[in-house]
Design a protein around this motif. Sequence first.
Motif, PDB file in Angstrom:
ATOM      1  N   VAL A 440      11.689 -60.708 -47.539  1.00  0.00           N
ATOM      2  CA  VAL A 440      11.573 -61.572 -48.727  1.00  0.00           C
ATOM      3  C   VAL A 440      12.572 -62.728 -48.683  1.00  0.00           C
ATOM      4  O   VAL A 440      12.500 -63.635 -49.518  1.00  0.00           O
ATOM      5  N   LEU A 441      13.499 -62.723 -47.727  1.00  0.00           N
ATOM      6  CA  LEU A 441      14.498 -63.785 -47.631  1.00  0.00           C
ATOM      7  C   LEU A 441      14.062 -64.844 -46.625  1.00  0.00           C
ATOM      8  O   LEU A 441      13.370 -64.547 -45.643  1.00  0.00           O
ATOM      9  N   ASN A 442      14.502 -66.087 -46.855  1.00  0.00           N
ATOM     10  CA  ASN A 442      14.182 -67.128 -45.878  1.00  0.00           C
ATOM     11  C   ASN A 442      15.090 -66.995 -44.658  1.00  0.00           C
ATOM     12  O   ASN A 442      16.023 -66.177 -44.649  1.00  0.00           O
ATOM     13  N   GLU A 443      14.832 -67.794 -43.645  1.00  0.00           N
ATOM     14  CA  GLU A 443      15.538 -67.642 -42.368  1.00  0.00           C
ATOM     15  C   GLU A 443      17.037 -67.832 -42.502  1.00  0.00           C
ATOM     16  O   GLU A 443      17.831 -67.136 -41.871  1.00  0.00           O
ATOM     17  N   ASN A 444      17.463 -68.799 -43.338  1.00  0.00           N
ATOM     18  CA  ASN A 444      18.900 -69.032 -43.526  1.00  0.00           C
ATOM     19  C   ASN A 444      19.592 -67.782 -44.037  1.00  0.00           C
ATOM     20  O   ASN A 444      20.662 -67.394 -43.538  1.00  0.00           O
ATOM     21  N   PHE A 445      18.987 -67.157 -45.027  1.00  0.00           N
ATOM     22  CA  PHE A 445      19.646 -65.995 -45.622  1.00  0.00           C
ATOM     23  C   PHE A 445      19.452 -64.727 -44.802  1.00  0.00           C
ATOM     24  O   PHE A 445      20.275 -63.822 -44.873  1.00  0.00           O
ATOM     25  N   LYS A 446      18.414 -64.673 -44.031  1.00  0.00           N
ATOM     26  CA  LYS A 446      18.292 -63.567 -43.073  1.00  0.00           C
ATOM     27  C   LYS A 446      19.460 -63.623 -42.091  1.00  0.00           C
ATOM     28  O   LYS A 446      20.043 -62.601 -41.731  1.00  0.00           O
ATOM     29  N   GLN A 447      19.792 -64.843 -41.665  1.00  0.00           N
ATOM     30  CA  GLN A 447      20.939 -65.008 -40.758  1.00  0.00           C
ATOM     31  C   GLN A 447      22.248 -64.675 -41.465  1.00  0.00           C
ATOM     32  O   GLN A 447      23.144 -64.074 -40.871  1.00  0.00           O
ATOM     33  N   ASN A 448      22.336 -65.064 -42.733  1.00  0.00           N
ATOM     34  CA  ASN A 448      23.560 -64.788 -43.493  1.00  0.00           C
ATOM     35  C   ASN A 448      23.857 -63.300 -43.579  1.00  0.00           C
ATOM     36  O   ASN A 448      25.022 -62.879 -43.555  1.00  0.00           O
ATOM     37  N   ILE A 449      22.817 -62.481 -43.737  1.00  0.00           N
ATOM     38  CA  ILE A 449      23.040 -61.042 -43.900  1.00  0.00           C
ATOM     39  C   ILE A 449      22.828 -60.260 -42.600  1.00  0.00           C
ATOM     40  O   ILE A 449      22.898 -59.039 -42.602  1.00  0.00           O
ATOM     41  N   GLU A 577      13.591 -74.601 -57.283  1.00  0.00           N
ATOM     42  CA  GLU A 577      14.331 -75.031 -56.092  1.00  0.00           C
ATOM     43  C   GLU A 577      15.439 -74.031 -55.734  1.00  0.00           C
ATOM     44  O   GLU A 577      15.644 -73.700 -54.560  1.00  0.00           O
ATOM     45  N   SER A 578      16.146 -73.551 -56.746  1.00  0.00           N
ATOM     46  CA  SER A 578      17.262 -72.636 -56.506  1.00  0.00           C
ATOM     47  C   SER A 578      16.796 -71.348 -55.849  1.00  0.00           C
ATOM     48  O   SER A 578      17.421 -70.849 -54.914  1.00  0.00           O
ATOM     49  N   VAL A 579      15.691 -70.806 -56.353  1.00  0.00           N
ATOM     50  CA  VAL A 579      15.194 -69.541 -55.801  1.00  0.00           C
ATOM     51  C   VAL A 579      14.617 -69.757 -54.408  1.00  0.00           C
ATOM     52  O   VAL A 579      14.810 -68.926 -53.504  1.00  0.00           O
ATOM     53  N   LYS A 580      13.935 -70.871 -54.199  1.00  0.00           N
ATOM     54  CA  LYS A 580      13.345 -71.147 -52.887  1.00  0.00           C
ATOM     55  C   LYS A 580      14.407 -71.361 -51.813  1.00  0.00           C
ATOM     56  O   LYS A 580      14.113 -71.293 -50.616  1.00  0.00           O
ATOM     57  N   ASN A 581      15.640 -71.638 -52.257  1.00  0.00           N
ATOM     58  CA  ASN A 581      16.738 -71.778 -51.296  1.00  0.00           C
ATOM     59  C   ASN A 581      17.161 -70.445 -50.692  1.00  0.00           C
ATOM     60  O   ASN A 581      17.938 -70.411 -49.739  1.00  0.00           O
ATOM     61  N   THR A 622      21.878 -74.898 -58.612  1.00  0.00           N
ATOM     62  CA  THR A 622      20.998 -75.925 -58.061  1.00  0.00           C
ATOM     63  C   THR A 622      20.899 -75.822 -56.549  1.00  0.00           C
ATOM     64  O   THR A 622      19.929 -76.257 -55.957  1.00  0.00           O
ATOM     65  N   SER A 623      21.933 -75.256 -55.925  1.00  0.00           N
ATOM     66  CA  SER A 623      21.890 -75.105 -54.472  1.00  0.00           C
ATOM     67  C   SER A 623      22.482 -73.764 -54.077  1.00  0.00           C
ATOM     68  O   SER A 623      23.676 -73.633 -53.853  1.00  0.00           O
ATOM     69  N   PHE A 624      21.620 -72.792 -54.019  1.00  0.00           N
ATOM     70  CA  PHE A 624      22.086 -71.458 -53.639  1.00  0.00           C
ATOM     71  C   PHE A 624      22.500 -71.427 -52.173  1.00  0.00           C
ATOM     72  O   PHE A 624      23.312 -70.629 -51.756  1.00  0.00           O
ATOM     73  N   LYS A 625      21.952 -72.332 -51.395  1.00  0.00           N
ATOM     74  CA  LYS A 625      22.271 -72.387 -49.974  1.00  0.00           C
ATOM     75  C   LYS A 625      23.781 -72.568 -49.771  1.00  0.00           C
ATOM     76  O   LYS A 625      24.399 -71.954 -48.919  1.00  0.00           O
ATOM     77  N   ALA A 626      24.377 -73.420 -50.613  1.00  0.00           N
ATOM     78  CA  ALA A 626      25.818 -73.668 -50.503  1.00  0.00           C
ATOM     79  C   ALA A 626      26.612 -72.409 -50.805  1.00  0.00           C
ATOM     80  O   ALA A 626      27.640 -72.146 -50.195  1.00  0.00           O
ATOM     81  N   LEU A 627      26.123 -71.621 -51.756  1.00  0.00           N
ATOM     82  CA  LEU A 627      26.828 -70.390 -52.106  1.00  0.00           C
ATOM     83  C   LEU A 627      26.771 -69.366 -50.991  1.00  0.00           C
ATOM     84  O   LEU A 627      27.646 -68.534 -50.853  1.00  0.00           O
ATOM     85  N   GLY A 628      25.720 -69.416 -50.216  1.00  0.00           N
ATOM     86  CA  GLY A 628      25.529 -68.383 -49.205  1.00  0.00           C
ATOM     87  C   GLY A 628      26.350 -68.568 -47.960  1.00  0.00           C
ATOM     88  O   GLY A 628      26.346 -67.731 -47.077  1.00  0.00           O
ATOM     89  N   ARG A 629      27.044 -69.683 -47.834  1.00  0.00           N
ATOM     90  CA  ARG A 629      27.771 -69.952 -46.592  1.00  0.00           C
ATOM     91  C   ARG A 629      29.274 -69.816 -46.758  1.00  0.00           C
ATOM     92  O   ARG A 629      29.779 -69.903 -47.848  1.00  0.00           O
TER      93      ARG A 629
END
Length: 629
Positions: A440-449, A577-581, A622-629
């Motif tokens: 259920v996670l996108n590629e960025n967050f799959k890599q994060n975890i 947008e936030s969730v799709k990140n 607004t940008s969950f991607k930033a939080l994940g890194r």
Amino acid sequence: MCGITGWYSFNDNNINYDILKKMNDSLYHRGPNYGEVKTYKSVGLGHRRLSIIDLSSNANQPMTTNDKNYTIIYNGEIYNFVDIKNKLRAIGFRFSTNSDTEVVLKAFEAYGESCFKMFNGMFAIAIYDAKKDKLIISRDQYGIKPLYFYKDSDKLLFASEIKAIKLFPNINLTLNNQSLSEFIWYGNSLGNRTIYKEILQIEPGTYLSVSKKDFTSTKYFDINKTPQLKKTEKEATNEIKVLLEDAIKRHLVSDVQVGVLLSGGIDSSAITAFASKHYKGKLNTYSIAFDFEKGVNELALARKVAEKFKTNHHEIKITGSDLVNVLEKLAESHDQPFADAANIPLYLITGKLNNEVKVLLQGDGGDEFFGGYSRYNTLSKLNKWKILAKFFKPFNFIKFNSTKILRLQRFLEAISTKEPYLRNALLLTMESKFSNPSQVLNENFKQNIENCDPFLDYKEKYKSYNTDLSDTQSLFYTDTQIILKNTFLEKVDKSTMANSIEVRVPFLDKDLTTYLLGLDSQLKIKNGVQKYLLKKVLDGIIPDEILYGKKKGFGVPYGYWLKTSLKEYFLEQINTESVKNIIDYRNVIKMFEKHVNNKNNYDFLLWKVLMLAIWINKNNYTSFKALGR
């Protein structure tokens, strides 16, 4: 029961009263009867009070000793406070209130940190020592009451709920990838982690010592040091009966009305039986019928128990018609993604009772300490299940759509796992490699975890166990430390305190649980009978129909809701947008369409996606991607 919050400054900056008051006021629902904030040179303490014992203003908090040295804020109940009070009186202490708060404060004054071992109850406590400029923060041994903290170079902030800490200006919070990994697998984070990397929980059975020169964490309770007992079945049955009755009697201490949530099951029936015997006046019992039970409920059984013990019984009808509002409220209550949908009925129930009763007794802990789950018996037949797993292994590469076959695949994968910690972790999750929750996670967050281990907490617990601990006993120990704390107690506290209701759990009484943890685990599930010993204890006390009948129960039908009343809401929540990140939107939509069209069952995985999405959207990221890194 209350809410607490505090602030310790490491650099002598003055404590800002207005900031602390705002933090404290965010916990109003935990204590609507009174609220106060006090500030000192390097410490600020805030308290919201739900008045239960000694309703007078003398028992308000923060409470300070006569010499002004010690100040306490405290959330919880100490059920043996009268015994401790008598001991303190014998060594010269005098009391000006009838509250347990004053007893806790003076017990600390007399015995220091060792007093925490004396307490039989549920608590989150902070005590400031003005002479030493030191703050001590402690939590009960099973984590019944929540307590969170944030620490940086300037300060330590703590509170009963995360929302209070987040109100402090300019603190930087980032996503905890380990917690995200755990949430995807279990529906909540584990250990002392939260969804925020910088906010942690104080571990159960632990106290923090905080000063300008020192920050230490000390365990005062260690489950691995529980004295082991050698008891016959007859001895255990007789002794447990006394311990259980005493525990329930202790949990009735209150200056306001006490009720029991009576489901018609064994645990709540046992509580009703003993509580009705010792309660002064007529005991209130509450049974609930939901419009989403599909005709399955235990009202008739609960009614039978209520009639037998002559309680003032109430049957309450609850509807799930306003689900969106309920989910939004619960997201605010938990402050982080949480996916045990049993919080919904608890929230609805306590919302109905707010004007009638402040205290409810409930049966959590009975399964974990008496062996109420089938997995305890599964381990005793491990070799047989492993043979079946070998037979089924050639079919593992096939992708089945049948929910029953997928459940069997998951179970056989778990039972055939060699490492005990991993086997038991897999038995306790609805996910497996066959469901692949990270899909259920996108590629960025799959890599994060990718480098996160969702089984880390299980591994750490098993490392601490004695090598001679049996598989079954290890599972008992693990359940009390992981699923009970992180899922069930979290569910109970946040969903009921949102409505200013105190829920007590007599099955987690200290004397009772110490005894049960020390017993041979096979005694509790003798002959493959779940809760064997508890049933022996209650034989002749509660009706046989309840004691030996098949439990009906019901599950919250979130899978059905996702197809119907929550369909549009689900699509709305994931389409931001936030969730799709963070999620793989296209894949989630495909899964959702299959689920809605009955081509596959992704109910729990999609429910977790929804809970995550609600949390993201409510926090306006607004940008969950930033939080994940």
